[in-house]
Scaffold this motif. Structure first.
Motif, PDB file in Angstrom:
ATOM      1  N   ALA A  67      56.952  12.117  24.322  1.00  0.00           N
ATOM      2  CA  ALA A  67      58.065  12.404  23.417  1.00  0.00           C
ATOM      3  C   ALA A  67      57.635  12.327  21.960  1.00  0.00           C
ATOM      4  CB  ALA A  67      59.212  11.430  23.681  1.00  0.00           C
ATOM      5  N   ARG A  68      56.601  11.540  21.682  1.00  0.00           N
ATOM      6  CA  ARG A  68      56.053  11.440  20.322  1.00  0.00           C
ATOM      7  C   ARG A  68      54.598  11.894  20.372  1.00  0.00           C
ATOM      8  NH1 ARG A  68      58.544   5.617  18.149  1.00  0.00           N
ATOM      9  NH2 ARG A  68      60.741   6.125  18.578  1.00  0.00           N
ATOM     10  N   TRP A  69      54.410  13.181  20.619  1.00  0.00           N
ATOM     11  CA  TRP A  69      53.074  13.704  20.854  1.00  0.00           C
ATOM     12  C   TRP A  69      52.169  13.523  19.639  1.00  0.00           C
ATOM     13  CZ3 TRP A  69      49.752  17.296  18.810  1.00  0.00           C
ATOM     14  CH2 TRP A  69      48.650  17.634  19.609  1.00  0.00           C
ATOM     15  N   ASP A  70      52.680  13.744  18.440  1.00  0.00           N
ATOM     16  CA  ASP A  70      51.852  13.618  17.238  1.00  0.00           C
ATOM     17  C   ASP A  70      51.282  12.208  17.113  1.00  0.00           C
ATOM     18  OD1 ASP A  70      52.368  16.226  16.620  1.00  0.00           O
ATOM     19  OD2 ASP A  70      53.910  15.785  15.126  1.00  0.00           O
ATOM     20  N   GLU A  71      52.101  11.215  17.402  1.00  0.00           N
ATOM     21  CA  GLU A  71      51.657   9.822  17.344  1.00  0.00           C
ATOM     22  C   GLU A  71      50.576   9.560  18.396  1.00  0.00           C
ATOM     23  OE1 GLU A  71      53.890   5.956  18.976  1.00  0.00           O
ATOM     24  OE2 GLU A  71      54.776   6.692  17.094  1.00  0.00           O
ATOM     25  N   GLU A  72      50.783  10.080  19.590  1.00  0.00           N
ATOM     26  CA  GLU A  72      49.812   9.898  20.669  1.00  0.00           C
ATOM     27  C   GLU A  72      48.498  10.591  20.340  1.00  0.00           C
ATOM     28  OE1 GLU A  72      48.472   8.485  24.359  1.00  0.00           O
ATOM     29  OE2 GLU A  72      50.243   7.982  23.171  1.00  0.00           O
ATOM     30  N   ALA A  73      48.574  11.786  19.781  1.00  0.00           N
ATOM     31  CA  ALA A  73      47.368  12.534  19.444  1.00  0.00           C
ATOM     32  C   ALA A  73      46.548  11.820  18.376  1.00  0.00           C
ATOM     33  CB  ALA A  73      47.748  13.938  18.969  1.00  0.00           C
ATOM     34  N   ALA A  74      47.209  11.318  17.338  1.00  0.00           N
ATOM     35  CA  ALA A  74      46.492  10.619  16.267  1.00  0.00           C
ATOM     36  C   ALA A  74      45.809   9.365  16.800  1.00  0.00           C
ATOM     37  CB  ALA A  74      47.461  10.272  15.142  1.00  0.00           C
TER      38      ALA A  74
END
Length: 292
Positions: free
Chosen positions: A179-186
């Motif tokens: 749901a928070r892909w940007d956070e997971e990717a970083a």
């Protein structure tokens, strides 16, 4: 200088320049005179803070000096105000490569005792990861949580093992899972950077970075920033196709050897809707296994 060493030198210079750029003269207690063409500290200012000659620091940043002592690296780390993970990463980048860079003779594998351990954790999703974020083993609940669209036995086949970083950036099902892909990717890229610095001689790890850099603009942009983060614990927000949205706490347990293997586990806070969602997922995975 071989290709692996050249890459390491470039990584060291990129890391030092990036950390210099984020530290202002005011933050470092330096009086700044005149306009600056680039942000952050100048090389000579950092050298002054570290107590080394500007010429020596310049040679180090440009890859012309590869034998800096730990004392010098510690002084530079203090001058740059690095955190523990960044300090460790700087030391890793400054060390000579430990091996020749040859590919391993045999594919990596989790220890049988480690596999038995995660399989005994029936109510906790647990994964054994290699240094390249490849899945060496997972228990049924982790498979249901992270990759129900993958063959459960795929970690046993080195040729087509799931890789959590590759999945995160290139698999649309995995992208939708967070749901928070940007956070997971970083977070994922910053953690992978630590391993890339520690195992600079690992050709398969370098190949993974090269592949993702070519195939994902987002990965390439994040990697170029040279983030560093020791991923140990935190919270992840899921949007699972079977049980909907929920959040889980994760813990990373690093095995006490030089393999780079680690166990990734997920738990829900007791008494929360997320705990119910995890139980429902466990029930669904048991039902699915019984019908196959």
């Amino acid at each position: 200088m071989n290709g692996t060493d050249a890459s390491a030198v470039g990584a060291l210079g990129d890391f030092l320049r990036g950390r210099r750029a984020r530290l202002s003269p005011e933050d470092a207690g330096i009086v700044s005179y005149g306009a600056r063409r680039v942000p952050g500290l100048r090389r000579e200012e950092l050298a002054q803070l570290a107590g080394i000659s500007p010429t020596y620091y310049t040679r180090l940043e440009q890859g012309q000096s590869t034998n800096a002592s730990e004392t010098v690296i510690d002084a530079i780390a203090r001058a740059l105000d690095l955190d523990d993970a960044e300090r460790t990463h700087l030391h890793d980048l400054a060390k000579p490569a430990r091996h020749s860079g040859r590919r391993p003779a045999r594919p990596d594998a989790a220890r049988p005792s480690t596999v038995r351990l995660i399989n005994a954790m029936a109510d906790v999703p647990a994964v054994v990861l290699g240094r390249r974020t490849e899945v060496l083993a997972w228990n049924p609940l982790a498979h249901a949580l992270l990759a129900g669209h993958y063959d459960p036995a795929s970690p046993e086949r080195p040729a087509d093992r799931p890789n959590l970083t590759r999945m995160l950036f290139l698999d649309p099902h995995t992208r939708d899972l967070y749901a928070r892909w940007d956070e997971e990717a970083a977070r994922d890229v910053a953690s992978l950077r630590l391993f890339a610095g520690r195992y600079r001689d690992d050709r398969e790890l370098a190949d993974l970075v090269g592949e993702l850099t070519l195939k994902s603009d987002t990965f390439a942009a994040l990697w170029a920033k040279h983030p560093v983060y020791k991923c140990q614990s935190g919270r992840k927000h899921f949007r699972h196709p079977e049980v909907g949205e929920f959040e889980l706490e994760f813990e990373v347990l690093h095995l006490p050897d030089d393999s780079g293997h680690r166990i990734l586990t997920y738990t829900a806070l007791p008494g929360t809707p997320s705990e119910l969602s995890l139980r429902l997922l466990g029930s669904a995975s048991i039902t699915s296994a019984a019908t196959t």
